[in-house]
Design an enzyme around this catalytic site. Structure first.
Site, PDB file in Angstrom:
ATOM      1  N   ASP A 168       0.824  -1.206   0.000  1.00  0.00           N
ATOM      2  CA  ASP A 168       0.000   0.000   0.000  1.00  0.00           C
ATOM      3  C   ASP A 168       0.865   1.267   0.000  1.00  0.00           C
ATOM      4  O   ASP A 168       1.858   1.339   0.717  1.00  0.00           O
ATOM      5  CB  ASP A 168      -0.880  -0.044   1.262  1.00  0.00           C
ATOM      6  CG  ASP A 168      -2.035   0.942   1.191  1.00  0.00           C
ATOM      7  OD1 ASP A 168      -2.250   1.543   0.121  1.00  0.00           O
ATOM      8  OD2 ASP A 168      -2.715   1.099   2.219  1.00  0.00           O
ATOM      9  N   GLU A 273      -3.153  -0.292  -8.503  1.00  0.00           N
ATOM     10  CA  GLU A 273      -4.020   0.824  -8.120  1.00  0.00           C
ATOM     11  C   GLU A 273      -3.218   2.115  -8.130  1.00  0.00           C
ATOM     12  O   GLU A 273      -2.097   2.159  -7.642  1.00  0.00           O
ATOM     13  CB  GLU A 273      -4.587   0.590  -6.712  1.00  0.00           C
ATOM     14  CG  GLU A 273      -5.368   1.798  -6.203  1.00  0.00           C
ATOM     15  CD  GLU A 273      -6.271   1.474  -5.013  1.00  0.00           C
ATOM     16  OE1 GLU A 273      -6.991   0.456  -5.086  1.00  0.00           O
ATOM     17  OE2 GLU A 273      -6.242   2.208  -4.031  1.00  0.00           O
TER      18      GLU A 273
END
Ligand code: ZN
Length: 493
Positions: A168, A273
């Site tokens: 992340d 992402e």
């Protein structure tokens, strides 16, 4: 052949004094049974079958049993890797093509059971291993540690559905390589360091002058692309100039990060992402379209995009801002994502209960949502009830070290509204876990708490003793997230 759950249970209870297998964990393949069990020496991977069934694993001991052997293995990184090879459901895989995925960050490596209990049988797929570099640094863990904790949780719970693993907020090529090499299956590329936010606020004259100074061929190219009718949102010449100035370098960085991933996993071999959420200014529809279309032109296979929505998404508390404004902003971004062929992603999704129904509805049931801090706070809730003295020590440290922790997170609690730690009763301590000011302070100070070895050891000891309570609390709390997001039970096939 001794392969079934009953057989493994029977063999273990006969061979290891006080040994017991977690019933859901038993999986059999080619006449060999694998399971996780508790033993007097702690939790172990247990393998039973013919002689040699433990080949490929680091074994602690092998016990001869009727017709074969029982192999006892520690939960080491090498054994986590071996079990992922033998039992593929214990390994993560890309899940970006699914309609709904939920990021369930677990800073302590103890939340897996509760996360799996919450999501099992629901119309959503979990990203069980999800940590940012900031979290790894503050908790002293590696991506390998994070992934292994999820692998063991998946085996323990017998969770055979697809699940993902997300590196992340990765900002560099090195971190992308580290995450994918460790076995993660999703990269969240954070390009915020390459945004030129100063242009978001400059005057029209300044923006036009800076834009005019860019390479003429490049300007012609983007003008042909974005001032035409072929894009899903209209740009004025000023909007295009401003967007280009703020986002152009961020596109270059997104492409660089994607290429680093593709060189390891191949084109579209991982979920990618794009995150532009950690900025002060909300993402305009024009910026969203520019980032996505420019990245894709350069070959990036996007699976989701996380814009910065209007209002505030502070950690571990509800959304701050008007619901109507949020709905307008979210609907615009969700429909762009859908038109361009990837899903909208919501970061800092812990506890945003007032906007969850809108997220579920306006996305058409296609989104990714990340949570992390809320599972840490549920762990503190267990501590507050089980060991108020430890909780007081953690809370006192949180208050003391807050100014330091605040450097890494954007939150704005009212510190003056918080009680001092001394003399807090168990009930007062538990109540703090529902207080919007305390939650933000306790959320961001986890690194400070875990940096004190004695406090860390006592915290983990409580979570070991109260593992069922922690799992139950998470099942209810994450379950509340899922229910409000409109994620119902999955229909039986
Ligand atoms: Zn984010």
């Amino acid at each position: 052949m001794m392969a079934g759950a009953v057989d493994l249970q029977r063999i273990v209870s006969r061979s290891i004094d006080g040994g017991a297998v977690h019933p859901l964990s038993v999986a059999s393949i080619d006449g060999t049974a694998f399971g996780l069990g508790s033993t007097p020496d702690g939790e172990k991977l247990l393998i039973s079958g013919r002689a040699g069934c433990g080949t490929g694993f680091e074994t602690e001991k092998s016990i001869a049993v009727e017709g074969g052997e029982l192999v006892v293995c520690a939960l080491t990184p090498a054994n986590a890797q071996a079990i992922r090879r033998v039992l593929p459901f214990t390994a993560p895989r890309p899940v970006g093509g699914r309609d709904v995925t939920i990021g369930l960050g677990d800073r302590l490596g103890r939340a897996g059971a509760g996360h799996i209990a919450a999501i099992r049988g629901r119309r959503a797929w979990p990203v069980l291993a999800q940590q940012s570099v900031r979290e790894l640094t503050l908790t002293g863990r590696t991506f390998g540690d994070v992934l292994d904790a999820s692998t063991w949780a998946v085996l323990r719970g017998g969770f055979s559905e697809p699940w993902g693993a997300d590196g992340d907020h990765l900002k560099t090529v090195q971190w992308v390589a580290t995450a994918l090499t460790a076995g993660l299956t999703m990269i969240t590329a954070d390009v915020s360091d390459h945004l030129h936010g100063e242009f978001a606020a400059r005057s029209e004259a300044e923006v036009r002058a800076a834009y005019a100074a860019l390479d003429g061929a490049y300007r012609q190219e983007v003008e042909a692309r974005y001032l035409s009718s072929g894009v899903p949102v209209t740009f004025t010449t000023l909007e295009l100039a401003r967007t280009v100035l703020v986002y152009r370098d961020a596109v270059t960085q997104a492409v660089r990060l994607y290429r680093a991933g593709a060189s390891i996993r191949g084109e579209a071999g991982f979920d990618f992402e794009l995150s532009i959420d950690e900025t002060e200014y909300p993402t305009t529809p024009q910026a969203h379209v520019f980032m996505a279309m420019e990245s894709r032109r350069a070959g990036v296979a996007l699976t989701s995009l996380a814009p910065r929505f209007v209002g505030e998404f502070q950690k571990a508390i509800d959304y701050i801002g008007g619901l109507k404004e949020f709905e307008e902003s979210f609907a615009a971004h969700a429909s762009l994502a859908s038109a361009l062929g990837y899903r909208i992603s919501v970061h800092s999704g812990s506890d945003k209960f007032s906007v969850f129904p809108s997220v579920g509805r306006l996305s058409g049931g296609r989104f990714h949502l990340k949570t992390a801090g809320t599972s840490w706070l549920e762990a503190l809730r267990v501590v507050a009830a089980a060991d108020p003295e430890l909780f007081r020590a953690l809370y006192a440290l949180a208050l003391e070290r807050y100014p330091n922790a605040r450097k890494l997170y954007h939150v704005t609690p009212d510190l003056g509204a918080l009680p001092v730690a001394a003399g807090l009763s168990a009930a007062d301590a538990s109540a703090l876990l529902d207080d919007v000011n305390a939650r933000r302070v306790l959320h961001i100070t986890y690194g400070e708490m875990l940096a004190v070895p004695d406090l860390k050891a006592r915290l983990f000891a409580v979570l070991s003793r109260r593992a069922d309570e922690y799992a139950k609390g998470l099942e209810v709390h994450i379950g509340k997230h899922l229910a409000l997001l409109g994620i119902g039970p999955r229909e039986k096939a």
